[in-house]
Structure formats: structure tokens, C-alpha cells
Write a protein that holds these residues in place. Structure first.
Motif, mmCIF file in Angstrom:
data_model
loop_
_atom_site.group_PDB
_atom_site.id
_atom_site.type_symbol
_atom_site.label_atom_id
_atom_site.label_comp_id
_atom_site.label_asym_id
_atom_site.label_seq_id
_atom_site.Cartn_x
_atom_site.Cartn_y
_atom_site.Cartn_z
ATOM 1 N N UNK A 41 1.029 -1.557 -0.064
ATOM 2 C CA UNK A 41 0.101 0.378 -0.206
ATOM 3 C C UNK A 41 0.774 1.062 0.264
ATOM 4 N N UNK A 42 2.547 1.117 0.658
ATOM 5 C CA UNK A 42 2.629 2.501 0.766
ATOM 6 C C UNK A 42 3.534 2.750 -0.668
ATOM 7 N N UNK A 43 3.258 1.382 -1.234
ATOM 8 C CA UNK A 43 4.703 1.619 -2.627
ATOM 9 C C UNK A 43 3.713 2.272 -3.692
ATOM 10 N N UNK A 44 2.131 1.971 -4.013
ATOM 11 C CA UNK A 44 1.499 2.143 -4.263
ATOM 12 C C UNK A 44 0.424 3.954 -3.857
ATOM 13 N N UNK A 45 0.697 3.779 -3.090
ATOM 14 C CA UNK A 45 1.017 5.577 -2.697
ATOM 15 C C UNK A 45 1.589 6.082 -2.985
ATOM 16 N N UNK A 46 3.276 6.161 -3.018
ATOM 17 C CA UNK A 46 4.191 6.871 -3.313
ATOM 18 C C UNK A 46 3.892 6.897 -4.891
ATOM 19 N N UNK A 47 3.666 5.640 -5.474
ATOM 20 C CA UNK A 47 3.302 6.164 -6.880
ATOM 21 C C UNK A 47 2.768 6.796 -7.265
ATOM 22 N N UNK A 48 1.461 6.559 -6.135
ATOM 23 C CA UNK A 48 0.233 7.637 -7.043
ATOM 24 C C UNK A 48 1.064 9.848 -6.466
ATOM 25 N N UNK A 49 1.332 8.792 -4.975
ATOM 26 C CA UNK A 49 2.596 10.655 -5.198
ATOM 27 C C UNK A 49 3.119 11.343 -6.213
ATOM 28 N N UNK A 50 3.953 10.462 -6.550
ATOM 29 C CA UNK A 50 4.209 10.364 -7.623
ATOM 30 C C UNK A 50 3.994 10.971 -9.346
ATOM 31 N N UNK A 51 2.835 10.666 -9.813
ATOM 32 C CA UNK A 51 2.574 10.900 -10.551
ATOM 33 C C UNK A 51 1.241 11.910 -10.155
ATOM 34 N N UNK A 52 1.068 12.395 -8.899
ATOM 35 C CA UNK A 52 0.355 14.026 -8.877
ATOM 36 C C UNK A 52 1.604 14.952 -8.640
ATOM 37 N N UNK A 53 2.926 14.725 -8.261
ATOM 38 C CA UNK A 53 3.790 16.103 -8.666
ATOM 39 C C UNK A 53 3.877 15.978 -9.571
#
Length: 277
Positions: free
Chosen positions: A71-83
Motif C-alpha cells: 500500500x505504501x508503494x502504491x501511495x508513493x507511486x500515486x504521489x509521484x504521478x501527482x507531483x
């Protein structure tokens, strides 16, 4: 902690800039009585962001350890895309955002007249502007808090929000002049390096979740020279996702991310057309 402070300062300033543009235009065109509708949209957007953030936190707490890493990996990848989306969207939209908002306000009054339809149109304009920044912030903060537990990161994020509100009020009041182009360019460059660290950290979380098992040989080991427990190591970890003993896969992911994003960000922006001034 600089990363959450700067990100929330930028996110907050983007939202505050939109709200200030709408409020200033309403006031300048003799429609100041409608400014209250903007704050309704802002409050709705803040409530939605808090609800989504609390829901994701509660959802994560229910997972077993390995699932939490995934879940942390998914959140981090979403955050990268958002940034990345945030940086490039503002780079493209900054030149015409004022004209677009003012045109939208005029259209709301022209199509709906001074009635309930106009109120909802103004609420929607402020809601979507603030909600976009708020939801972006939720994923970023979740990713950063996972990498840097403790009270420092939340306090820094809160400070960034407070500063952005103060700057937004200064822009609305007319007494504050900022070089927004320089601010967004400098902060955008910094954010890309933060996103690169989140991207490489997501690869580490995928490995800990058992979903990534390649390129795991340590690229180097600085556990004696620059350990994560040191002040410098903790700061670099919080800012750029530094790890004292990264794998080749993490280093490769970090480098490839910057190679793919920096040239597009640093290339000269196209000259704005006169109608967008």
C-alpha cells in the motif's frame, strides 16, 4: 523539514492564487457580495481532502505488514504521478490561468444571471481549484509521512499551509508582489528531485512487499559515513528519499526518473499569446 513545508507552500499558494484571482475579479467588477460563495466551495474542498486522508489512513491500518508495504508503494507511486502532473500543469497553465478564471466568472453571470445558478457556479470554481490541490496534498503527505515518521513533517506541512494562506491574503489585498514564475520554476525543480526519491522508495517498498525481486544488489553502503540515524542522513531522507544502502534498482529508478522529466521541465516555455496576458 523542507520537503513537506515547500510542497504544502506550493500547493497552498496555487489554491490561494486561484481563490485570490476569483475574489479580486469579483471585487473589481462590482460583484463583491458574491465572494461568500467562494468560501463555501473552499470549505467543501477542505472537508473532502480531510475525509479522503483519514479514510486512506484507516484503510492502511487494517492491512497486515506485507500488505502495508504494498500500500505504501502504491501511495508513493500515486504521489509521484501527482507531483509530476502538478509541476507540468502549473508550468503550462500559469500564463493563462487568470484569463481563464475571469472568463469563467463572466460566463457564470451571463448564463445564470445573479441568482442561485451563479452561486453554485462560483462554489464549483473554488471547490475544484482547492479540492485538486487538497487531494494532491493528501497523497504526497501520506508518502512523506511514511518515509519520515514523527511530528516534524506534519508541523512543517502545517507551517507551509499557514505561509501560503498569508501570501494568498497579501496577493488579494494588493500589497504583496511575488515573482510567481520564478517561485513555481524553482519549487518545481526541487519537487522533481523529491518525486525521484519517492519513486526509488516505492521500489524498496515493493521489494519489502515481495513484489519486486530484481536489481537488489547494494549500489553502495554509506551506513558508517552518512547513516540514516544522523541529522544529515535524516534530512536527506526526508527531502530526497536518501537511503544509506540503496540497491542498484533504486539508484536506476532515481536516475531514470530525472532523465525523463528534467529535460522537459528545463526546456524554454513557449511564448504566451497576447490574449492570454
Amino acid at each position: 523539514m523542507l520537503a513537506p513545508l515547500l510542497i504544502m507552500l506550493r500547493e497552498g499558494l496555487e489554491a490561494a492564487l486561484v481563490v485570490a484571482i476569483i475574489a479580486t475579479y469579483l471585487k473589481r467588477t462590482g460583484r463583491g457580495a458574491w465572494i461568500g460563495a467562494i468560501w463555501v466551495g473552499v470549505l467543501f474542498a477542505l472537508a473532502l481532502s480531510l475525509f479522503v486522508g483519514a479514510g486512506l489512513q484507516a484503510l492502511q491500518a487494517e492491512f497486515p505488514q506485507r500488505a502495508q508495504e504494498g500500500f505504501e508503494a502504491i501511495v508513493a507511486l500515486v504521489a509521484v504521478g501527482v507531483l509530476v502532473w502538478m509541476v507540468f500543469w502549473m508550468r503550462a497553465a500559469a500564463r493563462s490561468i487568470r484569463a481563464t478564471l475571469e472568463t469563467g466568472i463572466d460566463a457564470a453571470f451571463t448564463e445564470n444571471g445573479p441568482g442561485q445558478g451563479t452561486v453554485w457556479a462560483l462554489i464549483a470554481m473554488s471547490f475544484f481549484a482547492v479540492a485538486r490541490e487538497g487531494l494532491e496534498s493528501v497523497f504526497f503527505l501520506l508518502a512523506i509521512f511514511q518515509q519520515a515518521p514523527g511530528p516534524t513533517a506534519p508541523l512543517a506541512a502545517l507551517l507551509g499551509i499557514v505561509i501560503s494562506i498569508a501570501l494568498g491574503w497579501g496577493l488579494y489585498a494588493g500589497g504583496l508582489k511575488l515573482n510567481l514564475r520564478l517561485f513555481f520554476r524553482a519549487s518545481g525543480l526541487f519537487i522533481l528531485f523529491v518525486a525521484a526519491g519517492l519513486f526509488s522508495g516505492a521500489l524498496r517498498s515493493l521489494h519489502e512487499a515481495g513484489l519486486w525481486n530484481w536489481l537488489l544488489t547494494p549500489a553502495w553502503d554509506l551506513s558508517h559515513e552518512l547513516p540514516l540515524s544522523s541529522v544529515a542522513g535524516a534530512v536527506l531522507s526526508a527531502l530526497f528519499g536518501y537511503h544509506e544502502s540503496p540497491s542498484f534498482g533504486e539508484v536506476l529508478a532515481w536516475a531514470l526518473f530525472l532523465v525523463c522529466t528534467l529535460p522537459f521541465f528545463l526546456r524554454p516555455a513557449p511564448i504566451a499569446q497576447p490574449q492570454e496576458a
